[in-house]
Motif scaffolding. Structure first.
Motif, PDB file in Angstrom:
ATOM      1  N   ALA A  69      50.019  51.262  29.324  1.00  0.00           N
ATOM      2  CA  ALA A  69      51.019  50.690  28.843  1.00  0.00           C
ATOM      3  C   ALA A  69      51.641  49.667  29.616  1.00  0.00           C
ATOM      4  O   ALA A  69      52.161  49.998  31.075  1.00  0.00           O
ATOM      5  CB  ALA A  69      52.183  51.823  28.487  1.00  0.00           C
ATOM      6  N   ILE A  70      51.735  48.415  29.664  1.00  0.00           N
ATOM      7  CA  ILE A  70      52.328  47.494  30.374  1.00  0.00           C
ATOM      8  C   ILE A  70      53.741  47.238  30.122  1.00  0.00           C
ATOM      9  O   ILE A  70      54.138  47.089  28.958  1.00  0.00           O
ATOM     10  CB  ILE A  70      51.583  46.053  30.450  1.00  0.00           C
ATOM     11  CG1 ILE A  70      49.999  46.212  30.871  1.00  0.00           C
ATOM     12  CG2 ILE A  70      52.161  44.904  30.904  1.00  0.00           C
ATOM     13  CD1 ILE A  70      49.365  45.212  30.691  1.00  0.00           C
ATOM     14  N   ASP A  71      54.738  47.358  31.207  1.00  0.00           N
ATOM     15  CA  ASP A  71      56.045  47.320  30.738  1.00  0.00           C
ATOM     16  C   ASP A  71      56.603  46.131  31.679  1.00  0.00           C
ATOM     17  O   ASP A  71      57.691  45.942  31.227  1.00  0.00           O
ATOM     18  CB  ASP A  71      56.495  48.590  31.544  1.00  0.00           C
ATOM     19  CG  ASP A  71      56.459  48.928  32.940  1.00  0.00           C
ATOM     20  OD1 ASP A  71      56.435  48.254  33.652  1.00  0.00           O
ATOM     21  OD2 ASP A  71      55.913  49.885  33.006  1.00  0.00           O
ATOM     22  N   ARG A  76      60.007  42.082  30.459  1.00  0.00           N
ATOM     23  CA  ARG A  76      59.958  43.471  31.140  1.00  0.00           C
ATOM     24  C   ARG A  76      60.689  44.234  30.166  1.00  0.00           C
ATOM     25  O   ARG A  76      61.739  43.861  29.595  1.00  0.00           O
ATOM     26  CB  ARG A  76      60.866  43.021  32.687  1.00  0.00           C
ATOM     27  CG  ARG A  76      61.010  44.394  33.191  1.00  0.00           C
ATOM     28  CD  ARG A  76      61.651  44.165  34.640  1.00  0.00           C
ATOM     29  NE  ARG A  76      61.458  45.641  35.349  1.00  0.00           N
ATOM     30  CZ  ARG A  76      61.992  45.661  36.421  1.00  0.00           C
ATOM     31  NH1 ARG A  76      62.400  44.795  37.006  1.00  0.00           N
ATOM     32  NH2 ARG A  76      61.887  46.846  37.065  1.00  0.00           N
ATOM     33  N   VAL A  77      60.447  45.513  30.133  1.00  0.00           N
ATOM     34  CA  VAL A  77      60.926  46.437  29.516  1.00  0.00           C
ATOM     35  C   VAL A  77      61.648  47.606  30.286  1.00  0.00           C
ATOM     36  O   VAL A  77      61.362  47.874  31.474  1.00  0.00           O
ATOM     37  CB  VAL A  77      60.302  47.141  28.462  1.00  0.00           C
ATOM     38  CG1 VAL A  77      59.856  46.172  27.258  1.00  0.00           C
ATOM     39  CG2 VAL A  77      58.971  48.082  28.689  1.00  0.00           C
ATOM     40  N   TRP A  79      53.095  36.308  40.550  1.00  0.00           N
ATOM     41  CA  TRP A  79      53.320  37.073  39.063  1.00  0.00           C
ATOM     42  C   TRP A  79      53.172  38.541  39.054  1.00  0.00           C
ATOM     43  O   TRP A  79      51.827  38.973  39.865  1.00  0.00           O
ATOM     44  CB  TRP A  79      52.252  36.347  38.118  1.00  0.00           C
ATOM     45  CG  TRP A  79      52.392  36.440  36.812  1.00  0.00           C
ATOM     46  CD1 TRP A  79      52.019  37.789  35.907  1.00  0.00           C
ATOM     47  CD2 TRP A  79      53.205  35.817  35.772  1.00  0.00           C
ATOM     48  NE1 TRP A  79      52.542  37.720  34.679  1.00  0.00           N
ATOM     49  CE2 TRP A  79      53.429  36.505  34.552  1.00  0.00           C
ATOM     50  CE3 TRP A  79      53.910  34.790  36.146  1.00  0.00           C
ATOM     51  CZ2 TRP A  79      54.220  36.182  33.566  1.00  0.00           C
ATOM     52  CZ3 TRP A  79      54.585  34.095  34.923  1.00  0.00           C
ATOM     53  CH2 TRP A  79      54.789  34.745  33.708  1.00  0.00           C
ATOM     54  N   LEU A  80      53.982  39.084  38.645  1.00  0.00           N
ATOM     55  CA  LEU A  80      53.735  40.712  38.757  1.00  0.00           C
ATOM     56  C   LEU A  80      53.533  41.309  37.571  1.00  0.00           C
ATOM     57  O   LEU A  80      54.046  40.853  36.209  1.00  0.00           O
ATOM     58  CB  LEU A  80      55.263  41.250  39.314  1.00  0.00           C
ATOM     59  CG  LEU A  80      55.355  42.780  39.277  1.00  0.00           C
ATOM     60  CD1 LEU A  80      54.450  43.435  40.192  1.00  0.00           C
ATOM     61  CD2 LEU A  80      56.923  43.261  39.113  1.00  0.00           C
ATOM     62  N   VAL A  81      52.454  42.188  37.387  1.00  0.00           N
ATOM     63  CA  VAL A  81      52.334  43.104  36.195  1.00  0.00           C
ATOM     64  C   VAL A  81      52.407  44.555  36.560  1.00  0.00           C
ATOM     65  O   VAL A  81      51.876  44.959  37.638  1.00  0.00           O
ATOM     66  CB  VAL A  81      50.960  42.680  35.544  1.00  0.00           C
ATOM     67  CG1 VAL A  81      50.567  43.622  34.416  1.00  0.00           C
ATOM     68  CG2 VAL A  81      50.625  41.230  35.217  1.00  0.00           C
ATOM     69  N   HIS A  82      53.041  45.212  36.024  1.00  0.00           N
ATOM     70  CA  HIS A  82      53.112  46.646  36.108  1.00  0.00           C
ATOM     71  C   HIS A  82      52.721  47.657  34.852  1.00  0.00           C
ATOM     72  O   HIS A  82      53.183  47.107  33.819  1.00  0.00           O
ATOM     73  CB  HIS A  82      54.750  46.927  36.608  1.00  0.00           C
ATOM     74  CG  HIS A  82      54.798  48.355  36.947  1.00  0.00           C
ATOM     75  ND1 HIS A  82      55.170  49.364  35.957  1.00  0.00           N
ATOM     76  CD2 HIS A  82      54.784  49.049  37.957  1.00  0.00           C
ATOM     77  CE1 HIS A  82      55.280  50.726  36.595  1.00  0.00           C
ATOM     78  NE2 HIS A  82      54.931  50.259  37.884  1.00  0.00           N
TER      79      HIS A  82
END
Length: 134
Positions: free
Chosen positions: A13-15, A85-86, A25-28
């Motif tokens: 799950a990408i938040d 962003r969630v 660029w950030l992907v978490h």
């Protein structure tokens, strides 16, 4: 799909997917609260006379199980990208960030939308989605 009995394991799950610095660029993401390896890709161009500005908009309403945020670029500018962003993020183990939409919304805006599922629904006021327009 998510079930309250916890039987579904292994989803990523990408938040978060957003620019954090001018050249970063950030992907978490998470996997049932455990860290997950993901790849982030950035499209880069040569610097021009103007700098890229980031604007944001947040929806933290609790009226229903949906939250939508639309970030709009200032007049006289155009959209070059965007993200979201969630909160809470997936690592807290209270639910799965189910981001359904993260896309341009015309020439000057970025739209993000998520569906609140699982335990996050039990904490009114503790959830939000933020859209970022570049």
């Amino acid at each position: 799909p998510y079930t309250d009995d916890g039987s579904n394991k292994g989803e990523i799950a990408i938040d978060t997917s957003k620019r954090t610095k001018p050249r970063t660029w950030l992907v978490h993401a998470g996997n049932d609260g455990a860290p997950s390896a993901v790849q982030a890709f950035a499209i880069c161009g040569k610097a021009k006379t103007g700098a890229v500005k980031q604007v944001s908009a947040t929806d933290s309403s609790t009226d229903d199980s949906n939250q939508t945020a639309k970030a709009k670029c200032p007049d006289g500018t155009h959209l070059v990208g965007g993200g979201f962003r969630v909160k809470p993020d997936e690592a807290n183990g209270r639910g799965i960030p189910d981001v359904l939409v993260s896309r341009p919304a015309g020439d000057r805006a970025w739209l993000s939308h998520w569906l609140l599922v699982g335990e996050v629904m039990k904490k009114p006021g503790a959830t939000s989605i933020t859209s970022y327009a570049e």
